[in-house]
Design a protein around this motif. Structure first.
Motif, PDB file in Angstrom:
ATOM      1  N   TYR A 278       0.702  -1.593   0.208  1.00  0.00           N
ATOM      2  CA  TYR A 278       0.334  -0.424   0.513  1.00  0.00           C
ATOM      3  C   TYR A 278       1.137   1.296  -0.275  1.00  0.00           C
ATOM      4  CZ  TYR A 278      -4.058  -3.557   1.740  1.00  0.00           C
ATOM      5  OH  TYR A 278      -4.171  -4.450   1.923  1.00  0.00           O
ATOM      6  N   ALA A 279       2.044   1.349   0.575  1.00  0.00           N
ATOM      7  CA  ALA A 279       2.665   2.366   1.147  1.00  0.00           C
ATOM      8  C   ALA A 279       3.173   2.968  -0.357  1.00  0.00           C
ATOM      9  CB  ALA A 279       3.884   2.505   1.861  1.00  0.00           C
ATOM     10  N   ARG A 280       4.176   1.718  -1.062  1.00  0.00           N
ATOM     11  CA  ARG A 280       4.200   1.805  -2.718  1.00  0.00           C
ATOM     12  C   ARG A 280       3.489   1.892  -3.558  1.00  0.00           C
ATOM     13  NH1 ARG A 280       7.139  -3.123  -0.633  1.00  0.00           N
ATOM     14  NH2 ARG A 280       5.472  -4.451  -2.231  1.00  0.00           N
ATOM     15  N   ASN A 281       2.211   1.507  -3.516  1.00  0.00           N
ATOM     16  CA  ASN A 281       0.938   2.606  -4.643  1.00  0.00           C
ATOM     17  C   ASN A 281       1.158   3.653  -4.659  1.00  0.00           C
ATOM     18  OD1 ASN A 281       1.674  -0.047  -5.632  1.00  0.00           O
ATOM     19  ND2 ASN A 281      -0.487  -0.823  -4.720  1.00  0.00           N
ATOM     20  N   ILE A 282       1.157   4.460  -2.662  1.00  0.00           N
ATOM     21  CA  ILE A 282       0.391   5.470  -2.338  1.00  0.00           C
ATOM     22  C   ILE A 282       1.677   5.994  -3.810  1.00  0.00           C
ATOM     23  CG2 ILE A 282       0.135   7.965  -0.399  1.00  0.00           C
ATOM     24  CD1 ILE A 282      -0.834   5.075   0.726  1.00  0.00           C
ATOM     25  N   LEU A 283       2.592   6.278  -3.097  1.00  0.00           N
ATOM     26  CA  LEU A 283       4.027   6.918  -3.058  1.00  0.00           C
ATOM     27  C   LEU A 283       4.120   7.162  -4.960  1.00  0.00           C
ATOM     28  CD1 LEU A 283       7.123   5.874  -0.924  1.00  0.00           C
ATOM     29  CD2 LEU A 283       5.914   7.749  -1.277  1.00  0.00           C
ATOM     30  N   ILE A 284       3.362   5.512  -5.802  1.00  0.00           N
ATOM     31  CA  ILE A 284       3.500   6.260  -7.013  1.00  0.00           C
ATOM     32  C   ILE A 284       2.265   6.815  -7.193  1.00  0.00           C
ATOM     33  CG2 ILE A 284       2.933   4.516  -9.067  1.00  0.00           C
ATOM     34  CD1 ILE A 284       4.176   2.224  -7.563  1.00  0.00           C
ATOM     35  N   ALA A 285       0.940   6.276  -7.188  1.00  0.00           N
ATOM     36  CA  ALA A 285       0.301   7.568  -6.939  1.00  0.00           C
ATOM     37  C   ALA A 285       0.736   8.848  -7.080  1.00  0.00           C
ATOM     38  CB  ALA A 285      -1.219   7.330  -6.484  1.00  0.00           C
ATOM     39  N   VAL A 286       1.700   9.324  -5.671  1.00  0.00           N
ATOM     40  CA  VAL A 286       1.860  10.212  -5.954  1.00  0.00           C
ATOM     41  C   VAL A 286       2.529  10.707  -6.583  1.00  0.00           C
ATOM     42  CG1 VAL A 286       3.146  11.742  -3.625  1.00  0.00           C
ATOM     43  CG2 VAL A 286       1.631  11.000  -2.986  1.00  0.00           C
ATOM     44  N   ARG A 287       3.566  10.457  -6.896  1.00  0.00           N
ATOM     45  CA  ARG A 287       4.366  10.711  -7.905  1.00  0.00           C
ATOM     46  C   ARG A 287       4.134  11.598  -9.359  1.00  0.00           C
ATOM     47  NH1 ARG A 287       7.613   6.061  -5.810  1.00  0.00           N
ATOM     48  NH2 ARG A 287       9.133   7.184  -4.331  1.00  0.00           N
ATOM     49  N   GLU A 288       2.877  10.052  -9.776  1.00  0.00           N
ATOM     50  CA  GLU A 288       2.368  10.677 -10.777  1.00  0.00           C
ATOM     51  C   GLU A 288       0.964  11.641 -11.015  1.00  0.00           C
ATOM     52  OE1 GLU A 288       1.517  10.015 -14.728  1.00  0.00           O
ATOM     53  OE2 GLU A 288       3.043   9.350 -13.704  1.00  0.00           O
ATOM     54  N   ALA A 289       0.429  11.543 -10.084  1.00  0.00           N
ATOM     55  CA  ALA A 289      -0.540  12.820  -9.785  1.00  0.00           C
ATOM     56  C   ALA A 289      -0.157  13.751  -8.625  1.00  0.00           C
ATOM     57  CB  ALA A 289      -1.511  11.868  -9.143  1.00  0.00           C
ATOM     58  N   ARG A 290       0.519  14.067  -8.817  1.00  0.00           N
ATOM     59  CA  ARG A 290       1.455  15.067  -8.524  1.00  0.00           C
ATOM     60  C   ARG A 290       0.370  16.400  -6.580  1.00  0.00           C
ATOM     61  NH1 ARG A 290       6.461  14.317  -7.976  1.00  0.00           N
ATOM     62  NH2 ARG A 290       7.195  16.574  -7.529  1.00  0.00           N
ATOM     63  N   PRO A 291      -0.833  15.621  -5.626  1.00  0.00           N
ATOM     64  CA  PRO A 291      -1.673  16.580  -5.850  1.00  0.00           C
ATOM     65  C   PRO A 291      -0.287  17.567  -4.755  1.00  0.00           C
ATOM     66  CG  PRO A 291      -0.747  13.890  -4.149  1.00  0.00           C
ATOM     67  CD  PRO A 291      -0.067  14.699  -5.736  1.00  0.00           C
ATOM     68  N   ASP A 292      -1.491  18.780  -4.537  1.00  0.00           N
ATOM     69  CA  ASP A 292      -0.486  19.831  -3.876  1.00  0.00           C
ATOM     70  C   ASP A 292      -0.316  19.393  -2.637  1.00  0.00           C
ATOM     71  OD1 ASP A 292      -1.206  21.340  -6.770  1.00  0.00           O
ATOM     72  OD2 ASP A 292      -3.268  23.191  -5.805  1.00  0.00           O
ATOM     73  N   ARG A 293      -0.390  19.014  -1.873  1.00  0.00           N
ATOM     74  CA  ARG A 293       0.099  18.503  -0.338  1.00  0.00           C
ATOM     75  C   ARG A 293      -0.970  17.283  -0.704  1.00  0.00           C
ATOM     76  NH1 ARG A 293       2.747  20.401   4.112  1.00  0.00           N
ATOM     77  NH2 ARG A 293       2.034  21.310   5.505  1.00  0.00           N
ATOM     78  N   VAL A 294       0.405  16.642   0.986  1.00  0.00           N
ATOM     79  CA  VAL A 294       0.340  15.546   1.156  1.00  0.00           C
ATOM     80  C   VAL A 294      -0.228  15.388   2.513  1.00  0.00           C
ATOM     81  CG1 VAL A 294       0.300  12.931   1.193  1.00  0.00           C
ATOM     82  CG2 VAL A 294       0.678  14.495  -0.804  1.00  0.00           C
ATOM     83  N   VAL A 295      -1.000  14.956   3.606  1.00  0.00           N
ATOM     84  CA  VAL A 295      -0.834  14.674   4.833  1.00  0.00           C
ATOM     85  C   VAL A 295      -0.587  13.693   5.721  1.00  0.00           C
ATOM     86  CG1 VAL A 295      -1.725  15.112   7.448  1.00  0.00           C
ATOM     87  CG2 VAL A 295      -1.953  17.355   5.819  1.00  0.00           C
TER      88      VAL A 295
END
Length: 281
Positions: free
Chosen positions: A80-97
């Protein structure tokens, strides 16, 4: 722009949805049930932690993402952690908490929470890591709260002299709301009561709230595993028991007040008595 909230129908995500909605924010609730009704959310999307593609679609265009890792096997949590990181790098949301849910983020200790925290730091996306120690909501597990009500005994798998900076899910929601508005605050932000509370301190707060005598009773991690397994499953219960066994060698789990949410954000955690009143116990 919207705020994407994981676990929006659960114990951790629902208070974040409520806090954002009360602040007039637009909320997208992430659930596993496409028919879920989420008060306060303008949109509900179905996305699985097991699918990086699902997560990428959910995060794209988001002003903020609130994420925490569910109770599961360590192997699944790493996925799950790896998939979240893939998604964050691809989608580039403004902020992650990211809320650690009390799991360590020290790379020397390892674990999925540490993987996710380190990956967010490397992703080049504005982020903050909320770091609670133990949740007050743990005390609402049936084995614990039923004992308080029926016997006037608060059982928990820590020593009587073990101080903890307890926090509630409501405190995490308050911190998440503040961190979405404070992009200048990054890194790990501890959340919890300070000074830290011992088991007898908790029992005293329950006694004051309930108007009856309540005493603290240390129990073994194995006793706790047996009590929570029917609720969270055998595998997760074994992992939880292992964490409490490791905790038994520690002097305590107080936060560092200098870097806390109270210091950095002005978010004061609830006392145990305030929390009990807020949840209507």
């Amino acid at each position: 722009m919207t705020y994407v909230i994981h676990g929006a129908t659960g114990a951790q995500g629902a208070p974040v949805v409520a806090a954002l909605a009360a602040a007039g924010k637009t909320v997208t609730a992430v659930t596993r049930n496409p028919d879920a009704v989420v008060p306060g959310a303008q949109r509900v999307v179905t996305a699985a932690y097991s699918s990086a593609a699902d997560l990428t679609d959910a995060y794209r265009g988001a002003e903020g993402v609130f994420v925490h890792l569910p109770v599961a096997s360590e192997e699944d949590r790493q996925t799950y952690a790896r998939n979240i990181l893939i998604a964050v790098r691809e989608a580039r949301p403004d902020r992650v908490v990211f809320s650690t849910s009390g799991f360590p983020v020290d790379p020397a200790i390892g674990g999925a929470a540490a993987t996710l925290a380190a990956g967010l730091a490397e992703a080049g996306v504005s982020h903050a890591v909320i770091a609670p120690e133990l949740y007050l909501e743990n005390l609402l597990m049936p084995y614990v709260i039923d004992s308080v009500r029926e016997r006037g005994v608060l059982p928990y798998p820590i020593r009587g002299d073990f101080p903890v900076s307890w926090a509630s899910h409501l405190d995490i929601a308050d911190a998440a709301l503040a961190l979405f508005d404070r992009g200048d605050v990054t890194g790990v932000v501890p959340v919890g009561q300070y000074p830290a509370m011992t088991g007898p301190d908790l029992a005293e707060a329950f006694a004051a709230r309930l108007g009856r005598d309540v005493v603290f009773e240390p129990i073994t991690p194995e006793e706790f595993r047996t009590s929570v397994a029917p609720v969270i499953g055998e595998g997760a219960a074994a992992d939880v028991a292992g964490a409490y066994q490791a905790m038994s060698t520690m002097p305590g789990r107080p936060i560092t007040p200098e870097t806390s949410a109270e210091k950095l954000l002005g978010v004061t955690p609830r006392t145990t008595g305030q929390w009990l009143a807020d949840i209507g116990l």
